[in-house]
Scaffold this motif. Structure first.
Motif, PDB file in Angstrom:
ATOM      1  N   ALA A  78       6.487  -6.728   2.518  1.00  0.00           N
ATOM      2  CA  ALA A  78       7.134  -6.602   1.260  1.00  0.00           C
ATOM      3  C   ALA A  78       6.343  -6.310   0.136  1.00  0.00           C
ATOM      4  CB  ALA A  78       8.269  -7.407   1.106  1.00  0.00           C
ATOM      5  N   VAL A  79       5.360  -7.227   0.117  1.00  0.00           N
ATOM      6  CA  VAL A  79       4.525  -7.155  -1.088  1.00  0.00           C
ATOM      7  C   VAL A  79       3.598  -5.963  -1.026  1.00  0.00           C
ATOM      8  CG1 VAL A  79       2.486  -8.506  -2.364  1.00  0.00           C
ATOM      9  CG2 VAL A  79       4.426  -9.491  -1.740  1.00  0.00           C
ATOM     10  N   MET A  80       2.875  -5.799   0.047  1.00  0.00           N
ATOM     11  CA  MET A  80       1.826  -4.619   0.270  1.00  0.00           C
ATOM     12  C   MET A  80       2.745  -3.298  -0.233  1.00  0.00           C
ATOM     13  SD  MET A  80       0.045  -5.922   3.594  1.00  0.00           S
ATOM     14  CE  MET A  80      -1.199  -4.345   3.599  1.00  0.00           C
ATOM     15  N   THR A  81       4.143  -3.096   0.416  1.00  0.00           N
ATOM     16  CA  THR A  81       4.906  -2.019   0.266  1.00  0.00           C
ATOM     17  C   THR A  81       5.216  -1.697  -1.377  1.00  0.00           C
ATOM     18  OG1 THR A  81       5.780  -2.182   2.629  1.00  0.00           O
ATOM     19  CG2 THR A  81       7.061  -0.722   0.899  1.00  0.00           C
ATOM     20  N   VAL A  82       5.313  -2.723  -2.029  1.00  0.00           N
ATOM     21  CA  VAL A  82       5.513  -2.536  -3.460  1.00  0.00           C
ATOM     22  C   VAL A  82       4.337  -2.205  -4.347  1.00  0.00           C
ATOM     23  CG1 VAL A  82       6.202  -3.638  -5.729  1.00  0.00           C
ATOM     24  CG2 VAL A  82       7.339  -4.048  -3.699  1.00  0.00           C
ATOM     25  N   LEU A  83       2.979  -2.775  -3.620  1.00  0.00           N
ATOM     26  CA  LEU A  83       1.950  -2.479  -4.423  1.00  0.00           C
ATOM     27  C   LEU A  83       1.552  -0.930  -3.923  1.00  0.00           C
ATOM     28  CD1 LEU A  83      -0.199  -5.632  -3.723  1.00  0.00           C
ATOM     29  CD2 LEU A  83       0.846  -4.945  -5.850  1.00  0.00           C
ATOM     30  N   ALA A  84       1.758  -0.427  -2.825  1.00  0.00           N
ATOM     31  CA  ALA A  84       1.822   0.954  -2.183  1.00  0.00           C
ATOM     32  C   ALA A  84       2.404   1.738  -3.188  1.00  0.00           C
ATOM     33  CB  ALA A  84       1.870   1.178  -0.860  1.00  0.00           C
ATOM     34  N   LEU A  85       3.555   1.648  -3.558  1.00  0.00           N
ATOM     35  CA  LEU A  85       4.467   2.435  -4.422  1.00  0.00           C
ATOM     36  C   LEU A  85       3.986   2.394  -5.853  1.00  0.00           C
ATOM     37  CD1 LEU A  85       7.909   1.316  -3.149  1.00  0.00           C
ATOM     38  CD2 LEU A  85       6.668   3.555  -2.512  1.00  0.00           C
TER      39      LEU A  85
END
Length: 451
Positions: free
Chosen positions: A23-30
């Protein structure tokens, strides 16, 4: 009163969840995708950056679509492999070990890489426009998406190797051994020859005190001893706890007694939860290892080698403890008794280690022989008379069960021989251990020649 340790425990439990890192990696990617688009809209791409993707709108769409589709497809494959590994672990090693797989950072980062690549590519794809008046291609993002695609390939190769190691029984035993050793090192103290030890008052002291009944149920995950001591000191009372971390607290059961009264907000120092956790619960890692050994000794599995590996890890932990001092659980302030809490001692720890394996492996000569050998080696590492007495007691229990469960005369003679070795080590110390090691080497040499 806020309990900082409780907040830290809850935070640690959340960050270990399987979904947290993805979840953290996805938010950072966005966020990174939006940042790249804004940078290109404002500043464009300098000609000096030759490595940046230079294709047009059609190529960008095709490339981003391919990366997004393949990354989410492989993410499904990775998730399926993880579920298969978890099913295998639950069936062969016990469901309590599932948390070790779901909290594994390697598994979390792998899944997070694929999901964040999908999110980054999909978000970038929406910014690609093909209008004749003002076409826009986010070249920075397309270039980074290509790099993420290459990273996904590397993470897939890593994951296949990592998940193979993760379900290896020796690897699991080592991980649990490390957790157990870490918990024991934190719970025990360096030996202090000048420490006399505090003694708890007799049970009569607590008669007539005010009792605290549990408002809810669950495992005691955390006991904030510092906060309990502060509460007792502020109220000028003595406080006795009946539960320790790892115990299951039943609703309305008596969990504390205060003399002459209870301090306020005692429950603020106690954290209840639905499952046991590694940390203050010293017996949790021990029971996980013991459960692996017990399952290995079941008729359906019949794997004494794994049980022997677990016994070795228990001997490793006990020898690492050596003569470290265990806390007595009795706290005084200004020469006044303020707090008494139950603590795990060496006796209870060894019971958790060896009782279950002995009970399930009493008809396996190799397991019982190895248990006696490990007890003998452990005895050579200890100098405290009380702890050596605990080793003697367990050696006697192993001998008694082994002689009852093993019928072969040669195996019974070996059991008696190993038991004498333990007694000699307990009586004569390191000298006997050297002799025992020499005899063991001779036995191995004779076995090799026989083979």
């Amino acid at each position: 009163m806020k309990n900082i340790k409780r907040l830290a425990l809850r935070s640690r439990m959340i960050t270990r969840e399987f979904w947290f890192v993805p979840a953290v990696m996805t938010v950072l990617a966005l966020i990174l995708a939006e940042t790249g688009i804004n940078m290109e809209e404002k500043y464009g791409v300098p000609e000096s950056l030759n490595f940046v993707y230079g294709g047009g709108e059609t190529g960008s769409r095709s490339l981003l679509s391919a990366i997004a589709g393949s990354s989410i497809g492989v993410a499904g494959t990775v998730f399926s492999i993880t579920i298969a590994a978890l099913s295998y672990a639950a069936g062969s090693m016990g469901p309590r070990l599932l948390e070790n797989f779901t909290s594994d950072r390697g598994n979390q980062f792998t899944l997070g890489t694929f999901i964040s690549t999908f999110a980054f590519s999909l978000y970038t794809l929406r910014a690609v426009t093909g209008s004749n008046d003002q076409p826009f291609v986010p070249h920075y993002n397309v270039t980074f998406a290509l790099a993420l695609g290459v990273a996904c390939v590397g993470m897939l190769v890593y994951y296949l190797a990592h998940i193979t190691r993760s379900i290896n029984m020796t690897q699991i035993a080592n991980l649990l051994r490390n957790d157990m050793r870490s918990a024991l090192m934190h719970a025990t103290l360096e030996d202090d020859p000048d420490h006399d030890g505090a003694t708890a008052p007799p049970q009569e002291f607590w008669l007539g005190g005010e009792t605290l009944h549990a408002p809810s149920s669950g495992y005691l995950q955390l006991m904030d001893t510092e906060l309990l001591l502060k509460l007792a000191c502020d109220a000028q009372v003595a406080l006795l706890l009946h539960v320790r971390p790892g115990d299951y607290v039943f609703p309305n059961s008596v969990i504390a007694v205060g003399v002459p009264r209870l301090p306020e907000n005692v429950m603020d120092a106690l954290t209840l939860g639905d499952r046991r956790t590694v940390g203050q619960d010293l017996e949790y890692s021990v029971r996980q290892l013991a459960e692996v050994a017990a399952r290995a000794l079941s008729p359906g599995v019949n794997d004494p080698v794994t049980a022997i590996d677990i016994i070795d890890r228990f001997g490793d932990a006990l020898c690492s403890l050596q003569d470290r001092r265990w806390p007595d659980g009795v706290y005084y302030h200004d020469h006044q008794l303020r707090l008494v809490v139950p603590v795990t001692d060496f006796d209870g720890l060894t019971d958790s280690m060896f009782h279950m394996i002995r009970q399930y492996g009493k008809s396996s000569p190799s397991v019982m022989l190895r248990m006696l050998e490990v007890l003998g080696t452990t005895a050579s590492c200890l100098t405290d008379a009380e702890r050596r007495g605990v080793i003697r007691r367990h050696a006697g229990l192993v001998r008694e069960d082994a002689l009852r469960g093993i019928e072969n005369s040669g195996d019974r003679a070996d059991i008696e021989d190993r038991y004498r070795d333990v007694l000699n080590t307990l009586a004569n110390g390191p000298v006997a251990e050297v002799r025992r090691a020499a005899r063991h080497a001779v036995r191995q040499a004779q076995g090799d020649r026989a083979d």
